[in-house]
Design a protein around this motif. Structure first.
Motif, PDB file in Angstrom:
ATOM      1  N   MET A   1     -20.060 -15.164 -13.081  1.00  0.00           N
ATOM      2  CA  MET A   1     -20.985 -16.275 -13.217  1.00  0.00           C
ATOM      3  C   MET A   1     -20.379 -17.344 -13.373  1.00  0.00           C
ATOM      4  N   THR A   2     -20.647 -18.519 -12.259  1.00  0.00           N
ATOM      5  CA  THR A   2     -19.828 -19.807 -12.093  1.00  0.00           C
ATOM      6  C   THR A   2     -19.988 -20.717 -13.426  1.00  0.00           C
ATOM      7  N   ALA A   3     -18.882 -21.326 -13.681  1.00  0.00           N
ATOM      8  CA  ALA A   3     -18.783 -22.055 -14.940  1.00  0.00           C
ATOM      9  C   ALA A   3     -19.437 -23.409 -14.661  1.00  0.00           C
ATOM     10  N   ARG A   4     -20.482 -23.787 -15.424  1.00  0.00           N
ATOM     11  CA  ARG A   4     -21.584 -24.899 -15.329  1.00  0.00           C
ATOM     12  C   ARG A   4     -21.603 -25.390 -16.738  1.00  0.00           C
ATOM     13  N   SER A   5     -21.609 -26.544 -16.925  1.00  0.00           N
ATOM     14  CA  SER A   5     -21.629 -27.254 -18.295  1.00  0.00           C
ATOM     15  C   SER A   5     -23.022 -26.875 -18.704  1.00  0.00           C
ATOM     16  N   ASN A   6     -23.324 -26.544 -19.875  1.00  0.00           N
ATOM     17  CA  ASN A   6     -24.252 -26.285 -20.775  1.00  0.00           C
ATOM     18  C   ASN A   6     -25.286 -25.358 -20.092  1.00  0.00           C
ATOM     19  N   GLU A   7     -24.676 -24.405 -19.705  1.00  0.00           N
ATOM     20  CA  GLU A   7     -25.395 -23.239 -19.074  1.00  0.00           C
ATOM     21  C   GLU A   7     -25.695 -22.115 -19.893  1.00  0.00           C
ATOM     22  N   ILE A   8     -26.820 -21.623 -19.497  1.00  0.00           N
ATOM     23  CA  ILE A   8     -27.153 -20.511 -20.390  1.00  0.00           C
ATOM     24  C   ILE A   8     -26.799 -19.240 -19.576  1.00  0.00           C
ATOM     25  N   SER A   9     -26.519 -18.249 -20.062  1.00  0.00           N
ATOM     26  CA  SER A   9     -26.081 -16.939 -19.432  1.00  0.00           C
ATOM     27  C   SER A   9     -27.508 -16.444 -18.621  1.00  0.00           C
ATOM     28  N   LEU A  10     -27.102 -15.684 -17.633  1.00  0.00           N
ATOM     29  CA  LEU A  10     -28.244 -14.999 -16.787  1.00  0.00           C
ATOM     30  C   LEU A  10     -28.939 -13.855 -17.911  1.00  0.00           C
ATOM     31  N   LYS A  11     -28.008 -13.337 -18.732  1.00  0.00           N
ATOM     32  CA  LYS A  11     -28.778 -12.415 -19.771  1.00  0.00           C
ATOM     33  C   LYS A  11     -29.677 -13.070 -20.476  1.00  0.00           C
ATOM     34  N   GLU A  12     -29.256 -14.362 -21.054  1.00  0.00           N
ATOM     35  CA  GLU A  12     -30.117 -15.024 -21.986  1.00  0.00           C
ATOM     36  C   GLU A  12     -31.409 -15.752 -21.270  1.00  0.00           C
ATOM     37  N   VAL A  13     -31.262 -15.620 -20.013  1.00  0.00           N
ATOM     38  CA  VAL A  13     -32.446 -16.048 -19.023  1.00  0.00           C
ATOM     39  C   VAL A  13     -33.368 -14.971 -18.958  1.00  0.00           C
ATOM     40  N   PHE A  14     -32.741 -14.007 -18.575  1.00  0.00           N
ATOM     41  CA  PHE A  14     -33.435 -12.675 -18.631  1.00  0.00           C
ATOM     42  C   PHE A  14     -34.151 -12.381 -19.668  1.00  0.00           C
ATOM     43  N   ASP A  15     -33.480 -12.269 -20.852  1.00  0.00           N
ATOM     44  CA  ASP A  15     -34.201 -11.970 -22.051  1.00  0.00           C
ATOM     45  C   ASP A  15     -35.324 -12.827 -22.521  1.00  0.00           C
ATOM     46  N   ARG A  16     -35.172 -14.004 -22.227  1.00  0.00           N
ATOM     47  CA  ARG A  16     -35.881 -15.207 -22.851  1.00  0.00           C
ATOM     48  C   ARG A  16     -37.234 -15.114 -21.990  1.00  0.00           C
ATOM     49  N   TYR A  17     -37.243 -14.629 -20.600  1.00  0.00           N
ATOM     50  CA  TYR A  17     -38.324 -14.906 -19.588  1.00  0.00           C
ATOM     51  C   TYR A  17     -38.691 -13.633 -19.123  1.00  0.00           C
ATOM     52  N   TYR A  18     -38.209 -12.761 -19.083  1.00  0.00           N
ATOM     53  CA  TYR A  18     -38.734 -11.573 -18.464  1.00  0.00           C
ATOM     54  C   TYR A  18     -39.985 -11.148 -18.836  1.00  0.00           C
ATOM     55  N   ASP A  19     -40.257 -10.833 -20.092  1.00  0.00           N
ATOM     56  CA  ASP A  19     -41.604 -10.252 -20.527  1.00  0.00           C
ATOM     57  C   ASP A  19     -42.738 -11.315 -20.202  1.00  0.00           C
ATOM     58  N   ARG A  20     -42.372 -12.688 -20.308  1.00  0.00           N
ATOM     59  CA  ARG A  20     -43.416 -13.627 -19.990  1.00  0.00           C
ATOM     60  C   ARG A  20     -43.687 -13.701 -18.447  1.00  0.00           C
ATOM     61  N   LEU A  21     -42.811 -13.466 -17.711  1.00  0.00           N
ATOM     62  CA  LEU A  21     -42.941 -13.330 -16.344  1.00  0.00           C
ATOM     63  C   LEU A  21     -43.540 -12.394 -15.928  1.00  0.00           C
ATOM     64  N   LEU A  22     -43.091 -10.929 -16.493  1.00  0.00           N
ATOM     65  CA  LEU A  22     -44.073  -9.871 -16.188  1.00  0.00           C
ATOM     66  C   LEU A  22     -45.529  -9.952 -16.324  1.00  0.00           C
ATOM     67  N   TYR A  23     -45.847 -10.600 -17.580  1.00  0.00           N
ATOM     68  CA  TYR A  23     -47.024 -10.761 -17.848  1.00  0.00           C
ATOM     69  C   TYR A  23     -47.687 -11.748 -17.043  1.00  0.00           C
ATOM     70  N   PHE A  24     -47.235 -12.759 -16.526  1.00  0.00           N
ATOM     71  CA  PHE A  24     -47.500 -13.783 -15.646  1.00  0.00           C
ATOM     72  C   PHE A  24     -47.894 -13.168 -14.291  1.00  0.00           C
ATOM     73  N   ALA A  25     -46.999 -12.255 -13.867  1.00  0.00           N
ATOM     74  CA  ALA A  25     -47.226 -11.392 -12.585  1.00  0.00           C
ATOM     75  C   ALA A  25     -48.283 -10.676 -12.473  1.00  0.00           C
ATOM     76  N   TRP A  26     -48.429  -9.882 -13.814  1.00  0.00           N
ATOM     77  CA  TRP A  26     -49.420  -8.904 -13.925  1.00  0.00           C
ATOM     78  C   TRP A  26     -50.765  -9.522 -13.878  1.00  0.00           C
ATOM     79  N   LEU A  27     -51.107 -10.903 -14.422  1.00  0.00           N
ATOM     80  CA  LEU A  27     -52.140 -11.532 -14.384  1.00  0.00           C
ATOM     81  C   LEU A  27     -52.654 -11.774 -12.754  1.00  0.00           C
ATOM     82  N   TYR A  28     -51.798 -11.774 -11.564  1.00  0.00           N
ATOM     83  CA  TYR A  28     -52.188 -11.894 -10.579  1.00  0.00           C
ATOM     84  C   TYR A  28     -52.374 -10.617  -9.747  1.00  0.00           C
TER      85      TYR A  28
END
Length: 182
Positions: A1-28
């Motif tokens: 992963m490229t270094a960016r300031s104040n960056e959250i890791s892909l794992k953090e993004v995945f862990d934080r949003y996967y379940d929400r996005l899954l439910y969001f997609a399921w609604l469609y």
């Protein structure tokens, strides 16, 4: 992963949003497996475009939600097109069969009319009035100013001639046609 300031890791993004996005997609899409695929694709797209997406969490979140929403809508439109196409395919053979049946029927009726046109004059006139125009024997007799028995006799002779001029299947259709429309 490229270094960016104040960056959250892909794992953090995945862990934080996967379940929400899954439910969001399921609604469609109302299908868990499809929703999973669409969300995973959104994360892959995010990863592929990570340098173009702001490193602010709010921007990442918006990017993922918009990606999932667009993927869901694309999936729904694709399924609608596929369903419409399948309905067309299912309808086409039936419509073709109906169209073919109409063509055959029109051709047979055309042959019947041609056969009637080729009858000798008195038989032709009485056949047209009786079989095509649907007049009763007495009405034909009154119209042509001839005896009822002559009309009946001419109709019987016309039927014998038509039986000789038409194929058996055409003649049967002619008899059905006469019964239906007289």
């Amino acid at each position: 992963m490229t270094a960016r300031s104040n960056e959250i890791s892909l794992k953090e993004v995945f862990d934080r949003y996967y379940d929400r996005l899954l439910y969001f997609a399921w609604l469609y899409v109302h299908d868990k497996e499809t929703a999973r695929d669409l969300v995973q694709d959104a994360f892959i797209t995010y990863w592929d475009n990570i340098n173009q997406v702001s490193n602010l969490e709010k921007q990442i979140k918006n990017y993922l939600y918009v990606s999932v929403k667009n993927a869901c809508l694309k999936h729904i439109r694709h399924n609608a097109v596929v369903s419409k196409y399948q309905l067309t395919l299912e309808a086409e053979p039936q419509e073709e069969a109906i169209g073919l049946h109409r063509i055959i029927r029109a051709e047979v009726i055309g042959e019947i009319y041609r056969a009637i046109e080729n009858l000798p004059e008195p038989y032709r006139k009485i056949s047209k009035l009786g079989y095509i125009d649907g007049l009763k024997n007495q009405e034909i007799a009154d119209l042509l100013n001839m005896p009822l028995n002559t009309v009946k006799s001419h109709k019987q002779k016309a039927l014998r001639l038509l039986r000789l001029k038409l194929r058996p299947d055409q003649y049967v259709l002619f008899l059905v046609f006469v019964r239906l429309f007289s």
